[in-house]
Design an enzyme around this catalytic site. Structure first.
Site, mmCIF file in Angstrom:
data_model
loop_
_atom_site.group_PDB
_atom_site.id
_atom_site.type_symbol
_atom_site.label_atom_id
_atom_site.label_comp_id
_atom_site.label_asym_id
_atom_site.label_seq_id
_atom_site.Cartn_x
_atom_site.Cartn_y
_atom_site.Cartn_z
ATOM 1 N N MET A 70 -7.756 7.540 10.281
ATOM 2 C CA MET A 70 -8.350 8.131 8.979
ATOM 3 C C MET A 70 -9.517 9.253 9.339
ATOM 4 S SD MET A 70 -9.394 4.378 7.140
ATOM 5 C CE MET A 70 -8.445 2.791 7.793
ATOM 6 N N ASP B 245 0.760 -1.246 -0.078
ATOM 7 C CA ASP B 245 -0.036 -0.100 -0.135
ATOM 8 C C ASP B 245 0.865 1.403 -0.181
ATOM 9 O OD1 ASP B 245 -2.219 -1.889 0.150
ATOM 10 O OD2 ASP B 245 -2.480 -1.417 2.337
ATOM 11 N N LYS C 276 -4.305 2.794 -2.502
ATOM 12 C CA LYS C 276 -4.857 2.881 -0.977
ATOM 13 C C LYS C 276 -4.675 3.950 -0.033
ATOM 14 C CE LYS C 276 -6.607 -1.259 -1.609
ATOM 15 N NZ LYS C 276 -8.160 -1.515 -1.618
#
Length: 525
Positions: free
Chosen positions: A169, A38, A60
């Site tokens: 996130m 990623d 990603k």
């Protein structure tokens, strides 16, 4: 039916740089045939893979193109069926917001052998590295880890009741996170920490509260980050090492590595730049390596072999580089001799690194000049050189003659022998050329005159691929006076020269230069 010989390892890459890999993950990556990773996996980890390893980035990362999950699943199966050892590298731990289940199911359905290797999640590492404990006997009896990727799907009424929140996130939704927590009875004084790029030299930390953290960071690009909400944030001042460098403003504390956001081009010999690169990376720099030297054996061992066979006739052995140390002692071993053959010979070395290389072989230099340059050796030599026989294993071509001439002028009999050769690489590495083309280099470093000459040759060969002003805004950093002289002659200037002529000294000089330039920018603004 074709027998499946390959295996897929779904590996946790940990929170950041290679120092936080598990031992098993490190071992697997160094043996990988295919590395599927990623975008957030740190460059220091990717460099552990073998040169012939096929590396495939999946993306990603928020806002950037990514391969679909079904495409990733198919790729894993395809490479495994080719009999490859495949490492599927995921940031943090594969089972914590890592979407590993879909990939595992695809491998099971295809009959592919696989193994999951755990990693340290940023949810745990980021607060720890910011000196914030997630649990405390008084302030936090529980914590929750959540992702704010789909903020509307979360039960904020229940979440807000947990003492400590760890939010992944959440950078793009920080204002909404704050709004929801204030709406559900968390006070505006509730402490908040935001840790960006945790466990890397680029780590930055913002400390504030629900009442001011959005205002404090509204001009910052925070992703990737971990957000900590709770009273435990207050504990970091009591748990922090006194050596941490902290820059403060009225509310938030921001910790920034001294070379953060700087890209440094390293031009040392291939295979000899890793320790210097590590120093720069620990100071926060992004390092791009552009080897400007290739070290090889000399065209003939004859002269060195003759000298070794007559080693007992010499008074002094002079070594001016780690290459000279390495090749001399390797050849000594080839002639079925060891350090005992030097029992009657005194050894002089130039530089800390050369001395360290000698020490690693169980020997201590009889003389090290106070300045780490060859010219200082004769001036400070501890005894009269008249009539002394001196062995000087050195580079075959391109070395400076000043040391030999000065030794001869003092009456010494100097036997020069080729111990190794250093030549110019055929090409600039693609990553380095691309960075020069796009004017992405902030600082370039030179540790010898020969690297300057070879660098100039390589860039001249690629002048049609470089913009006319590619050198204009790059800081040129030199390890010492002789290298600086070559920089002035061939590049027109030197911006930084190390006070101590070592790689540590060069690193310190670069950091000081960046700090001064930063202060100048603040004064102008």
């Amino acid at each position: 039916m074709t027998k499946l010989l390959g295996k897929v390892y779904i590996v946790g890459a940990g929170p950041g740089s290679k120092e936080y890999l598990t031992v098993k993950a490190h071992s697997l990556i160094t043996q990988a045939e295919v590395l599927i990773y990623d975008a957030l996996v740190d460059d220091s980890i990717l460099k552990l893979a073998p040169e012939n390893c096929l590396k495939i980035e999946m993306g990603k990362r928020g806002g950037k193109p990514s391969m679909s999950q079904s495409e990733i699943n198919s790729l894993l199966v395809e490479k495994c069926r080719l009999g490859k050892q495949v490492i599927r590298l995921k940031g943090g731990d594969p089972f914590i917001f890592g979407r590993a289940s879909s990939e595992i199911q695809a491998l099971i359905e295809a009959g592919c052998e696989f193994e999951v290797v755990p990693g340290i999640s940023s949810a745990l590492a980021a607060p720890l590295l910011a000196n914030i404990p997630l649990t405390d006997a008084v302030m936090s009896r529980a914590f929750i880890v959540l992702t704010a990727h789909d903020i509307e799907a979360l039960d904020w009424e229940r979440i807000s009741q947990i003492e400590t929140l760890v939010i992944l996130m959440g950078a793009r939704n920080l204002d909404e996170i704050v709004r929801q927590l204030l709406r559900h009875k968390r006070t505006s004084q509730t402490p908040v920490a935001i840790i960006q790029n945790c466990a890397t030299p680029k780590q930055q930390i913002w400390i504030g509260s629900l009442g001011d953290i959005v205002q404090q960071t509204y001009t910052e690009y925070l992703s990737p980050c971990v957000i900590i909400v709770g009273e435990v944030v207050r504990l970091r001042d009591y748990l922090k090492s006194p050596n941490n460098m902290v820059k403060e403003n009225s509310v938030a504390k921001i910790e920034i590595a001294p070379l953060a956001n700087k890209t440094v081009l390293v031009t040392r010999a291939a295979g000899q730049s890793s320790k210097f690169s590590d120093r720069l990376q620990k100071a926060g720099a992004k390092v791009i390596e552009m080897p400007a030297l290739v070290i090889t054996p000399p065209s003939s061992w004859h002269d060195l072999d003759v000298a070794i066979n007559n080693i007992d006739t010499f008074d002094w052995l002079i070594l001016t580089s780690t290459n000279g140390v390495d090749y001399f002692f390797e050849r000594l071993a080839e002639k079925d001799k060891d350090s005992r053959a030097l029992s009657g010979v005194k050894i002089a070395v130039v530089g800390k690194k050369t001395s360290g290389s000698l020490n690693a072989r169980g020997l201590k230099a009889d003389f090290i000049p106070p300045n780490f340059v060859a010219d200082s050796l004769v001036v400070n030599f501890p005894e009269n050189l008249s009539g002394k026989k001196v062995l000087f294993p050195r580079v075959e071509t391109g070395g400076r003659e000043v040391l030999v001439n000065e030794l001869n002028s003092k009456g010494a009999e100097v036997i020069e022998v080729a111990a190794y050769e250093s030549s110019c690489p055929e090409n600039i590495l693609p990553e380095a050329l691309l960075a020069l083309q796009n004017c992405q280099i902030d600082i370039m470093t030179f540790a010898s005159s020969k690297t300057v000459r070879n660098f100039c040759y390589l860039t001249a060969e690629n002048k049609d691929n470089l913009p006319q002003d590619w050198l204009e805004n790059i800081c040129i950093a030199s390890i010492g006076p002789q290298t600086s002289q070559s920089c002035h002659s061939l590049l027109g200037r030197v911006d930084v020269e190390a006070q101590e002529y070592t790689l540590d000294g060069l690193t310190e000089a670069i950091i000081k230069w960046v700090e001064i330039e930063s202060q100048k920018s603040k004064f102008k603004s």
